[in-house]
Design an enzyme around this catalytic site. Sequence first.
Site, mmCIF file in Angstrom:
data_model
loop_
_atom_site.group_PDB
_atom_site.id
_atom_site.type_symbol
_atom_site.label_atom_id
_atom_site.label_comp_id
_atom_site.label_asym_id
_atom_site.label_seq_id
_atom_site.Cartn_x
_atom_site.Cartn_y
_atom_site.Cartn_z
ATOM 1 C CB ALA A 172 -2.886 -4.642 -7.176
ATOM 2 C CB ALA A 173 2.347 -4.409 -5.381
ATOM 3 N N PRO A 174 1.761 -1.208 -4.712
ATOM 4 C CG PRO A 174 2.418 0.652 -3.437
ATOM 5 C CD PRO A 174 2.356 0.137 -4.862
ATOM 6 C CB CYS B 251 3.517 6.819 -13.575
ATOM 7 S SG CYS B 251 4.748 5.531 -13.272
ATOM 8 N NE ARG C 226 5.713 -4.348 -7.375
ATOM 9 C CZ ARG C 226 5.476 -3.038 -7.264
ATOM 10 N NH1 ARG C 226 6.353 -2.276 -6.606
ATOM 11 N NH2 ARG C 226 4.413 -2.485 -7.810
#
Length: 459
Positions: free
Chosen positions: A110-112, A231, A138
């Site tokens: 999940a971070a950030p 990504c 993080r």
Amino acid sequence: MELPIAFETKMKEMLGKDYPNYLSSFEQDAYQGLRVNTSKISVEDFLKISPYLLKQVDWCKNGFYYEKTEKPAKHPFYFAGLYYIQEPSAMTTASLLPIEEGDVVLDLCAAPGGKSTELAAKLNGTGLLVTNDISNSRAKALLKNIEVFGIGNALVTSEAPNELARRFPAFFDKILIDAPCSGEGMFRKQNNMIKAWESNGVDLFVGLQHSIIKEAVTMLKPGGIMIYSTCTFSKEENEQSIEYLLSLDDSLHLVELPFFAGFDKGHPEWGFSGNDELSKCRRLWPHRIKGEGHFVAMVKKDIGVVSSPVTEYAFSKEKLSREAVDFIKSIKYPFDLSRMDVQKERVFYIPEKMPFVKGLRILRCGLYMGDMKKNRFEPSQSLAMFLKASEFPNVVDLPVEDARVIKYLKGETIELCETEHLCCKNGICLISVNGFPLGFGKLLNGTVKNKYLPGWRWM
């Protein structure tokens, strides 16, 4: 920009005649985006007070582009948690996941916190969000964003996926995996990602993705939905990782995702199986959309018998002090005192669906209310961000253009004028900007001693 030869060769093979268009995207500036926190303010109301020239992101109703000359991270509304700064392509994943109020949701990597904060806004204070990152450093950034957004129904952990899977079998209605990846979609925005790609390639990340996916599948309830994103553009980390996911459980099926202008379908020919269902995935290319690029796939598990042996949260036997009870009762929010948990002198409000968490590496469990001190209760920064200004009995509301707003955010003492002082009483007060809380202070005869959290201060 000089791209690795191996990367260029691969992209030419994947894109064919479209490759020159992809290459030309590097000559353009990266797009900047922000996403409105709809748990604090509606999109319509935010647009009325926004200091920026904003343009809608097609695939995210509360996502907007802003001009690169703007500095939204230096505005008081950012400190009030009214929006999150997020790359527009990255808004896709959480935007598409069909969260329903009351869901138990997991954001596994999940971070950030960009995707977690949107998931929480969709939950609208109901259900439970478990948000996790294996990196403790993080995860600390994740925790800050969770608290800035005013989220009280969250469990923030820093655990390996296999440990969570051991504790939470078939527990989650929805799971989001924004997988660690080779980051090919970030080459334009972060040039250092190119060197990282040359060092690591894609094989390292494929292994990580498979290990994460394997554990996530066991945590999804029958009838539950999982969304996977990266990504990056590599077929190994995208279509082929989805093939691996589907191979783990025959009850998993891909869900058709919507098309927006410029979106591309998934490519079955880039997998091993030739499974036409892979076309239900979506690819975002930087030369076709206004963003850096993304891959998104959604799967649903067939409905079956739900049997989750997860144990309920274990409350401590410590009691609230009289001062803590009086303070909490003075707030116009329907807190259930029976769900307050005291850990030494710290008080937490535990959401109803919180599981047994002892033994996990926890950064936050529920809403951190504050600390019980001798003869007083000290409210926390996270409580200030959770509340609406109308819910606290003693509020100092400052207009956004008031210089004292920045002074407060810098941790300085502020002075009230006589009229303002007459509207407030001595003691703990909530400082807000245009009606949106920033943090607490302690008022004494017109002077507000600053209680804003030091680690959050304006730099």
